[in-house]
Design an enzyme around this catalytic site. Sequence first.
Site, PDB file in Angstrom:
ATOM      1  N   SER A  32       3.547  -0.275   4.822  1.00 23.76           N
ATOM      2  CA  SER A  32       2.948   1.052   4.900  1.00 23.76           C
ATOM      3  C   SER A  32       1.600   1.020   4.199  1.00 23.76           C
ATOM      4  O   SER A  32       1.185  -0.003   3.648  1.00 23.76           O
ATOM      5  CB  SER A  32       3.853   2.090   4.241  1.00 23.76           C
ATOM      6  OG  SER A  32       3.852   1.885   2.847  1.00 23.76           O
ATOM      7  N   LYS A  33       0.962   2.160   4.235  1.00 24.18           N
ATOM      8  CA  LYS A  33      -0.388   2.301   3.681  1.00 24.18           C
ATOM      9  C   LYS A  33      -0.461   1.817   2.226  1.00 24.18           C
ATOM     10  O   LYS A  33      -1.471   1.288   1.797  1.00 24.18           O
ATOM     11  CB  LYS A  33      -0.792   3.776   3.776  1.00 24.18           C
ATOM     12  CG  LYS A  33      -2.247   4.048   3.530  1.00 24.18           C
ATOM     13  CD  LYS A  33      -3.083   3.865   4.781  1.00 24.18           C
ATOM     14  CE  LYS A  33      -4.559   3.863   4.431  1.00 24.18           C
ATOM     15  NZ  LYS A  33      -5.390   3.188   5.408  1.00 24.18           N
ATOM     16  N   ARG A  34       0.630   2.008   1.493  1.00 24.87           N
ATOM     17  CA  ARG A  34       0.525   1.655   0.078  1.00 24.87           C
ATOM     18  C   ARG A  34       0.462   0.142  -0.138  1.00 24.87           C
ATOM     19  O   ARG A  34       0.167  -0.328  -1.238  1.00 24.87           O
ATOM     20  CB  ARG A  34       1.640   2.323  -0.741  1.00 24.87           C
ATOM     21  CG  ARG A  34       2.930   1.645  -0.747  1.00 24.87           C
ATOM     22  CD  ARG A  34       4.046   2.475  -1.323  1.00 24.87           C
ATOM     23  NE  ARG A  34       5.268   1.957  -0.772  1.00 24.87           N
ATOM     24  CZ  ARG A  34       5.838   0.836  -1.165  1.00 24.87           C
ATOM     25  NH1 ARG A  34       5.314   0.137  -2.156  1.00 24.87           N
ATOM     26  NH2 ARG A  34       6.922   0.386  -0.590  1.00 24.87           N
TER      27      ARG A  34
ATOM     28  N   GLY B 179      -1.771  -1.498   1.221  1.00 21.58           N
ATOM     29  CA  GLY B 179      -3.204  -1.768   1.352  1.00 21.58           C
ATOM     30  C   GLY B 179      -3.711  -1.584   2.765  1.00 21.58           C
ATOM     31  O   GLY B 179      -4.881  -1.316   2.963  1.00 21.58           O
TER      32      GLY B 179
END
Length: 470
Positions: free
Chosen positions: A242-244, A246
Amino acid sequence: MPDPASPVVTRIAPSPTGKLHIGNARTALFNWLYARHTGGTFLLRVEDTDRERSTAENVEVIFEGFAWLGLDFDAAPVFQHARADRHRAAAAEMLARGSAYRDYMTPEELAEERERARAEGRTIRSPWRDAPAPAGAGKPFVVRLKAPREGETLVEDLVKGPVVFRNDQLDDLILLRADGSPTYNLAVVVDDHEMGITHVIRGDDHLNNAARQTLIYQALGWGPPAFAHLPLIHGPDGAKLSKRHGAEAVSDFAGMGYLPEALRNYLARLGWGHGDDEIFSDAQAISWFEIADVVSAPARLDWAKLNHVNQHYIRLADDARLAGLVDEVLKSREAHRPPDLAERLARAIPVVKEGAKTILELADLVLFALKERPVAVDEKLKAALAGEGRERLGRLALALSDASDWSAEGMAGTLKRFAEGEGVGLGKVGPILRPILAAGAVAPDLASALFALGRAEALARIQEVLSHVQ
Ligand code: GLU
């Protein structure tokens, strides 16, 4: 299972959500590789049934993402929403065959049944499954599949092997909602069948749907395609990417300076492999790709490996193309772009590209060559130029203006001879020359930096420093 003799047809079926997730890109890549490997056909279906999210811009994101990644389709895209009549016709056919029924439960009745089913640990059951239509016209209904309650449904998955689902755990899924709109599973089955899809290769978050879809195929009397469910891509910590972590969208990776060919190569290795080969061409991947070699454990994104692969492709990339990509980065950073940018990049890129893992790094590595004069003279350079340093820099300028071979090797020779002539080591030359060449940025070795700047620019920088430092 499709007839093994019939040509392979694969597809990627993204929903326009505003981004193309890297997992979808990897799924598309595997479908593309398999179609190309077998001489088959690779199709795009835009699953645009969510009318709010399916804006023209969001659809464009999908086209752009695949175009950037270099995956080409063999026919114009199919838009799922436009096929709703076909989906409704299939539901009507199931009603006619008795493999679906109209369910007239009200929302309140359904909520109560759902409670009861949960308490009894079973799937929901509609009283209308075997009852005649209610008296009086116009009562709203949904159309449900009359799913078998006994026995098992087998999905012969090409990656997972045989997966068995107990039918008493599969509910009478809704095919058409009360407003007549088709549900996801119905639409997918009808579209895959009518597009002639032989192999459904997709993320394993759809494995349960494969069982439901198998029941719909049976209810329609159609043969199901072969299924291959790919392990999802996880981040380095083992959680779903996911986005977290990076980056999650194709555009994130593009923005971070990864080349499409590097991403194709790296993504192919996420969940599939050919021995220990890490770096391979599209042609090799196409000739090697077999679904049987897909592994069933989740693949983890490994930034170090991706960087390594990207560095390899940056080295191979054409310098003019890299210059264009660096220029895009400079523009997006609103960085200074000198009027003779093209010439400066043409000189600097070949010198520094070996060291760049991404295009963003490459943009950092060429900065020294893009600085306008005069270059700043900081305290450290001032100190180095105090005493003997300034005179030495003057003599170096002469040696450089006399140099006959302004190549990196030629410059290395010139610097060596200069230091020898001065009776000092190169350690006495670096501190007076490097800051001038680097101009506050990162510079490669002295000889390469001189070569990249060219004689006129290098000498002009030195002369200006000499005239400013007395
Ligand atoms: N629209 C679905 C998704 O994006 C596609 C599922 C499928 O490939 O059948 O997950």
